[in-house]
Design a protein around this motif. Structure first.
Motif, PDB file in Angstrom:
ATOM      1  N   ASP A  49      58.471   6.236  -3.224  1.00 24.21           N
ATOM      2  CA  ASP A  49      57.739   5.746  -2.351  1.00 24.21           C
ATOM      3  C   ASP A  49      57.404   6.625  -1.366  1.00 24.21           C
ATOM      4  OD1 ASP A  49      60.190   5.828  -1.037  1.00 24.21           O
ATOM      5  OD2 ASP A  49      60.082   3.890  -0.202  1.00 24.21           O
ATOM      6  N   THR A  50      57.543   7.821  -1.536  1.00 23.37           N
ATOM      7  CA  THR A  50      57.375   9.046  -0.296  1.00 23.37           C
ATOM      8  C   THR A  50      55.734   9.100  -0.175  1.00 23.37           C
ATOM      9  OG1 THR A  50      59.249  10.148  -0.891  1.00 23.37           O
ATOM     10  CG2 THR A  50      57.490  11.475   0.066  1.00 23.37           C
ATOM     11  N   GLY A  51      55.195   9.053  -1.296  1.00 25.49           N
ATOM     12  CA  GLY A  51      53.532   9.087  -1.184  1.00 25.49           C
ATOM     13  C   GLY A  51      52.966   8.007  -0.306  1.00 25.49           C
ATOM     14  N   THR A  52      53.685   6.534  -0.622  1.00 30.59           N
ATOM     15  CA  THR A  52      53.145   5.417   0.110  1.00 30.59           C
ATOM     16  C   THR A  52      53.467   5.562   1.397  1.00 30.59           C
ATOM     17  OG1 THR A  52      53.163   4.246  -2.080  1.00 30.59           O
ATOM     18  CG2 THR A  52      53.354   3.003   0.061  1.00 30.59           C
ATOM     19  N   ASN A  53      54.728   6.143   1.800  1.00 26.63           N
ATOM     20  CA  ASN A  53      55.247   5.977   3.042  1.00 26.63           C
ATOM     21  C   ASN A  53      54.595   7.094   3.994  1.00 26.63           C
ATOM     22  OD1 ASN A  53      57.351   4.287   2.831  1.00 26.63           O
ATOM     23  ND2 ASN A  53      58.589   5.750   2.112  1.00 26.63           N
ATOM     24  N   LEU A  54      54.140   8.355   3.524  1.00 26.64           N
ATOM     25  CA  LEU A  54      53.563   9.388   4.139  1.00 26.64           C
ATOM     26  C   LEU A  54      51.963   8.663   4.262  1.00 26.64           C
ATOM     27  CD1 LEU A  54      54.683  12.400   2.365  1.00 26.64           C
ATOM     28  CD2 LEU A  54      54.949  12.039   4.794  1.00 26.64           C
ATOM     29  N   TYR A  55      51.381   8.107   3.645  1.00 26.27           N
ATOM     30  CA  TYR A  55      50.089   7.493   3.521  1.00 26.27           C
ATOM     31  C   TYR A  55      50.080   6.479   4.888  1.00 26.27           C
ATOM     32  CZ  TYR A  55      46.080   4.465   2.483  1.00 26.27           C
ATOM     33  OH  TYR A  55      44.690   3.645   2.721  1.00 26.27           O
ATOM     34  N   LEU A  56      51.071   5.546   4.668  1.00 28.31           N
ATOM     35  CA  LEU A  56      50.882   4.660   5.942  1.00 28.31           C
ATOM     36  C   LEU A  56      51.331   5.099   7.086  1.00 28.31           C
ATOM     37  CD1 LEU A  56      52.968   1.950   3.745  1.00 28.31           C
ATOM     38  CD2 LEU A  56      50.732   1.869   4.359  1.00 28.31           C
ATOM     39  N   THR A  57      52.064   6.216   7.151  1.00 35.07           N
ATOM     40  CA  THR A  57      52.280   6.777   8.497  1.00 35.07           C
ATOM     41  C   THR A  57      51.275   7.510   8.923  1.00 35.07           C
ATOM     42  OG1 THR A  57      54.635   7.175   7.630  1.00 35.07           O
ATOM     43  CG2 THR A  57      53.543   8.587   9.752  1.00 35.07           C
ATOM     44  N   ALA A  58      50.308   7.977   8.209  1.00 35.97           N
ATOM     45  CA  ALA A  58      48.911   8.918   8.515  1.00 35.97           C
ATOM     46  C   ALA A  58      47.963   7.593   8.890  1.00 35.97           C
ATOM     47  CB  ALA A  58      48.649   9.677   7.303  1.00 35.97           C
ATOM     48  N   GLU A  59      48.069   6.526   8.310  1.00 35.84           N
ATOM     49  CA  GLU A  59      47.224   5.619   8.458  1.00 35.84           C
ATOM     50  C   GLU A  59      47.451   4.996  10.146  1.00 35.84           C
ATOM     51  OE1 GLU A  59      45.449   1.254   6.731  1.00 35.84           O
ATOM     52  OE2 GLU A  59      47.758   1.866   6.366  1.00 35.84           O
ATOM     53  N   ALA A  60      48.909   4.924  10.459  1.00 36.12           N
ATOM     54  CA  ALA A  60      48.965   4.392  11.929  1.00 36.12           C
ATOM     55  C   ALA A  60      48.457   5.450  12.692  1.00 36.12           C
ATOM     56  CB  ALA A  60      50.549   4.441  11.875  1.00 36.12           C
ATOM     57  N   ALA A  61      48.609   6.876  12.503  1.00 36.79           N
ATOM     58  CA  ALA A  61      48.191   7.857  13.413  1.00 36.79           C
ATOM     59  C   ALA A  61      46.566   7.852  13.289  1.00 36.79           C
ATOM     60  CB  ALA A  61      48.652   9.259  12.913  1.00 36.79           C
ATOM     61  N   GLY A  93      59.703   5.575   6.075  1.00 36.78           N
ATOM     62  CA  GLY A  93      60.639   6.306   5.114  1.00 36.78           C
ATOM     63  C   GLY A  93      60.922   7.650   5.838  1.00 36.78           C
ATOM     64  N   ASN A  94      61.889   8.392   4.982  1.00 37.95           N
ATOM     65  CA  ASN A  94      62.285   9.511   5.384  1.00 37.95           C
ATOM     66  C   ASN A  94      61.302  10.515   5.854  1.00 37.95           C
ATOM     67  OD1 ASN A  94      65.065  11.042   5.723  1.00 37.95           O
ATOM     68  ND2 ASN A  94      64.080  12.251   4.253  1.00 37.95           N
ATOM     69  N   SER A  95      60.603  10.688   4.738  1.00 37.86           N
ATOM     70  CA  SER A  95      59.256  11.639   5.062  1.00 37.86           C
ATOM     71  C   SER A  95      58.399  11.252   6.219  1.00 37.86           C
ATOM     72  CB  SER A  95      58.553  12.153   3.550  1.00 37.86           C
ATOM     73  OG  SER A  95      59.523  12.488   2.662  1.00 37.86           O
ATOM     74  N   GLY A  96      57.985  10.063   6.093  1.00 39.29           N
ATOM     75  CA  GLY A  96      57.076   9.704   7.351  1.00 39.29           C
ATOM     76  C   GLY A  96      57.607   9.720   8.524  1.00 39.29           C
ATOM     77  N   THR A  97      58.924   9.578   8.581  1.00 39.13           N
ATOM     78  CA  THR A  97      59.764   9.555   9.944  1.00 39.13           C
ATOM     79  C   THR A  97      59.759  11.038  10.296  1.00 39.13           C
ATOM     80  OG1 THR A  97      60.943   7.852   9.475  1.00 39.13           O
ATOM     81  CG2 THR A  97      61.794   9.315  11.330  1.00 39.13           C
ATOM     82  N   ILE A  98      59.751  12.114   9.375  1.00 36.18           N
ATOM     83  CA  ILE A  98      59.770  13.541   9.856  1.00 36.18           C
ATOM     84  C   ILE A  98      58.413  13.933  10.089  1.00 36.18           C
ATOM     85  CG2 ILE A  98      60.134  15.633   8.723  1.00 36.18           C
ATOM     86  CD1 ILE A  98      62.654  14.614   7.284  1.00 36.18           C
ATOM     87  N   LEU A  99      57.293  13.398   9.258  1.00 31.24           N
ATOM     88  CA  LEU A  99      56.165  13.845   9.510  1.00 31.24           C
ATOM     89  C   LEU A  99      55.670  13.410  11.133  1.00 31.24           C
ATOM     90  CD1 LEU A  99      53.304  14.891   8.721  1.00 31.24           C
ATOM     91  CD2 LEU A  99      52.785  12.493   7.826  1.00 31.24           C
ATOM     92  N   SER A 100      56.078  12.226  11.605  1.00 34.34           N
ATOM     93  CA  SER A 100      55.863  11.774  12.877  1.00 34.34           C
ATOM     94  C   SER A 100      56.154  12.981  13.860  1.00 34.34           C
ATOM     95  CB  SER A 100      56.258  10.446  13.259  1.00 34.34           C
ATOM     96  OG  SER A 100      57.720  10.331  13.209  1.00 34.34           O
ATOM     97  N   GLN A 101      57.494  13.519  13.592  1.00 33.55           N
ATOM     98  CA  GLN A 101      58.078  14.239  14.549  1.00 33.55           C
ATOM     99  C   GLN A 101      57.452  15.694  14.427  1.00 33.55           C
ATOM    100  OE1 GLN A 101      60.080  13.611  16.899  1.00 33.55           O
ATOM    101  NE2 GLN A 101      61.553  15.069  17.712  1.00 33.55           N
ATOM    102  N   LEU A 102      56.874  16.138  13.327  1.00 34.92           N
ATOM    103  CA  LEU A 102      56.263  17.297  13.242  1.00 34.92           C
ATOM    104  C   LEU A 102      55.018  17.201  13.972  1.00 34.92           C
ATOM    105  CD1 LEU A 102      56.396  17.936   9.381  1.00 34.92           C
ATOM    106  CD2 LEU A 102      57.262  19.467  11.028  1.00 34.92           C
ATOM    107  N   LEU A 103      54.189  16.023  13.958  1.00 34.02           N
ATOM    108  CA  LEU A 103      53.097  15.803  14.750  1.00 34.02           C
ATOM    109  C   LEU A 103      53.381  15.762  16.075  1.00 34.02           C
ATOM    110  CD1 LEU A 103      51.196  13.137  12.398  1.00 34.02           C
ATOM    111  CD2 LEU A 103      50.768  15.630  12.782  1.00 34.02           C
TER     112      LEU A 103
END
Length: 584
Positions: A49-61, A93-103
């Motif tokens: 689900d990493t791709g899905t989680n990153l996609y949904l995180t980017a959608e929220a942004a 997810g794990n990767s989406g949470t980290i992506l949010s901190q990168l941003l």
């Protein structure tokens, strides 16, 4: 969307429109690559689900950025902050949470400048902030790719060169991840989260150059191999994510507590708002830790075993996470399917009847709720919902032994304990420890008022998993603000000023907020203050000795001034505070 760049035209600064374009292109890129990223997801959990989680995180942004443009003409600082804040609120997810901190790390620098040198510093700050957010950083992951991107462009320079160097450095590091983690090497894949970050940086490069970077053709899927064990088989069974309102000191303590409970701990955010992600076996304890640190909401819990996907490379994308989010509560009635109580006895308890077969054999019930409540009326109400209750009287809180005895009388293998009083938390915790030593699984939900206990009991479902039930009840309690009206016994200094004996005190969340002379008028003022922050449901708990018509007056006041707010009234009976108020 910003204007399209002309041939051979390149940006020298990231203005607000460019950031908007980058955000939209990152969202599109992750959408295109979502299934491929899901298919190579083997670490830290092979749940596809990493791709899905990153996609949904980017959608929220993306939604957050579009919202600020719809409201006004934002500058670059407002746009990058909106992008980071949206990702924080919607991180999955794990990767989406980290992506949010990168941003978020990038936003702190880009808010001060948007040329190439600022972008290089922003990427360095992003990599540093992301590593700091992860309890135990591991190489061969999105963190490695972020650090490589920052290192490749550390010299700074024109915006295009920095963006290109960052992208190329990230792409090179991504290729190397397959040799940095055994689980990636065995599966023959690169890190899924790292690949998602490369897609985001590719969108940035396309934004500043007007040309999409060359993308390698998707690698063929690896031969089907024995599936890596999911969490829940060889690791924690649950993923728990929630937003948390708390100060820095409380979050530091929370990190230590959650680190001891599980793994894959990531805590991102700041300035009073955080996103918490952890893999644990005891989901209830993870959420309880959040309640003690501050105010958790948007709670999501996923049971890995029930959501496990087929082998990487052969599975399909899973949804964004199933389980309990704690954002909706349902009121209960007398026909709710719970075991009803036998009735009050002389010892101050109300005892759950249980089934005849269980009683005859002396078997324990699967689960029970024990609640501390003031007044006979609330005791009967909670008993109707299947709870064993412990009565508390003014100036006479129950002792530890009474709570232990109540849990024993509930005669269940699993017990949820609701103290419903801040001052009872330590007593309840000690009682829970004693009963755990007897082999009973006890979850203490640190409810601070009876109205929070009512909210928790309203969502109790004994047929679902214990951890999920505890999470839902904790979320319902945490979403309920509470107030109490009392009469001052003597002259005193309070947080709202000096009160005289006989004054009516309106306490909100335990602090005196209003001092008045009339119970009804003071109650209206307290309600207005609580509803000024929003609310959907008001719960009134009225004692026997309050003025006749108080509840009806307050219900009318809410209907007249707050059209979208419902009101529910309960009668506490004797020996209860004059009025308890809950706002959900």
């Amino acid at each position: 969307m910003s204007r399209a760049l002309q041939p051979d035209e390149e940006l020298v600064e990231l203005d607000a429109e460019a950031v908007r374009t980058w955000c939209a292109r990152a969202f599109d890129a992750l959408g295109r690559e979502r299934e491929e990223i899901d298919a190579i997801n083997v670490y830290p959990v092979a749940d596809g689900d990493t791709g899905t989680n990153l996609y949904l995180t980017a959608e929220a942004a993306h939604r957050a950025v579009e919202a600020v443009f719809a409201a006004s003409g934002p500058d670059t600082a407002e746009t990058v902050r909106a992008m980071a804040h949206g990702a924080l609120l919607g991180a999955r997810g794990n990767s989406g949470t980290i992506l949010s901190q990168l941003l978020r790390g990038m936003a702190t620098v880009l808010a001060d400048g948007c040329d190439g040198d600022h972008l290089a510093r922003a990427l360095a700050e992003a990599a540093r902030a992301a590593r700091q957010a992860v309890a135990h950083p591991v190489e061969g992951t999105i963190l490695t790719v972020a650090s490589a991107a920052a290192g490749a462009c550390a010299a700074g320079g024109p915006l295009v060169r920095v963006a290109r160097d960052a992208y190329e450095g990230a792409a090179t590091a991504l290729t190397a991840t397959s040799g940095q983690l055994d689980v990636l090497e065995r599966a023959g894949v690169v890190d899924a989260g790292g690949r998602g970050l490369v897609a985001v940086l590719g969108a940035l490069l396309e934004t500043v150059t007007g040309r999409a970077p060359d993308r390698a053709a998707p690698a063929p899927l690896p031969p089907a191999a024995p599936r890596e064990k999911c969490a829940g088989e060889d690791g924690p069974a649950y993923e728990v994510i929630y937003l948390l309102e708390a100060d820095d000191a409380a979050v530091d303590l929370l990190r230590s507590r959650l680190d001891a409970l599980g793994e894959s701990l990531v805590v991102v955010g700041g300035d009073g708002l955080w996103n918490v992600h952890v893999h644990v076996d005891d989901a209830g304890a993870a959420v309880e830790a959040g309640v003690e640190a501050g105010r958790p909401h948007r709670i999501r819990i996923t049971h890995f075993a029930s959501d496990a996907t087929p082998a990487p490379g052969r599975g399909t994308a899973r949804g964004a996470g199933s389980g309990t989010d704690g954002t909706h509560t349902h009121r209960y009635g007398t026909d709710d399917g719970y075991a009803h109580a036998c009735g009050p006895e002389n010892d101050g308890y109300v005892h759950a009847c249980g089934t005849g077969d269980d009683a005859a054999r002396g078997e324990r019930a699967p689960r029970a709720v024990v609640a501390v409540v003031p007044g006979e009326g609330l005791a009967g109400l909670c008993a109707e919902a299947g709870a064993t209750t412990v009565r508390t009287r003014p100036g006479e809180p129950p002792a530890e032994d009474e709570l232990v005895e109540a849990v024993r009388r509930a005669h269940a293998r699993e017990v949820v304990l609701l103290p419903n009083d801040t001052d009872l938390r330590e007593t309840a915790a000690a009682a829970a420890e004693r009963v755990r030593a007897e082999g009973v699984r006890v979850a203490l939900i640190p409810t601070r008022a009876a109205v929070q206990g009512i909210a928790a009991l309203a969502v109790h479902e004994p047929d679902r998993r214990f951890d999920e039930d505890v999470v839902a009840m904790t979320a319902a309690a945490g979403a309920t603000r509470y107030a109490e009206l009392a009469v001052a016994e003597h002259r005193s200094f309070t947080s709202a000023g000096v009160c005289q004996a006989g004054d009516v005190l309106g306490l909100i969340e335990g602090d005196v907020a209003v001092i008045g002379k009339d119970l009804t008028e003071t109650a209206r003022t307290v309600l207005d203050r609580m509803l000024s922050a929003g609310g959907e449901l008001v719960t009134l708990v009225v004692a026997d000795d309050t003025p006749p018509g108080l509840a009806a007056d307050l219900e009318q006041h809410v209907r007249r001034g707050y059209l979208a707010v419902d009101t529910t009234t309960y009668h506490a009976g004797a020996e209860a505070p004059p009025l308890l108020i809950g706002v959900e």
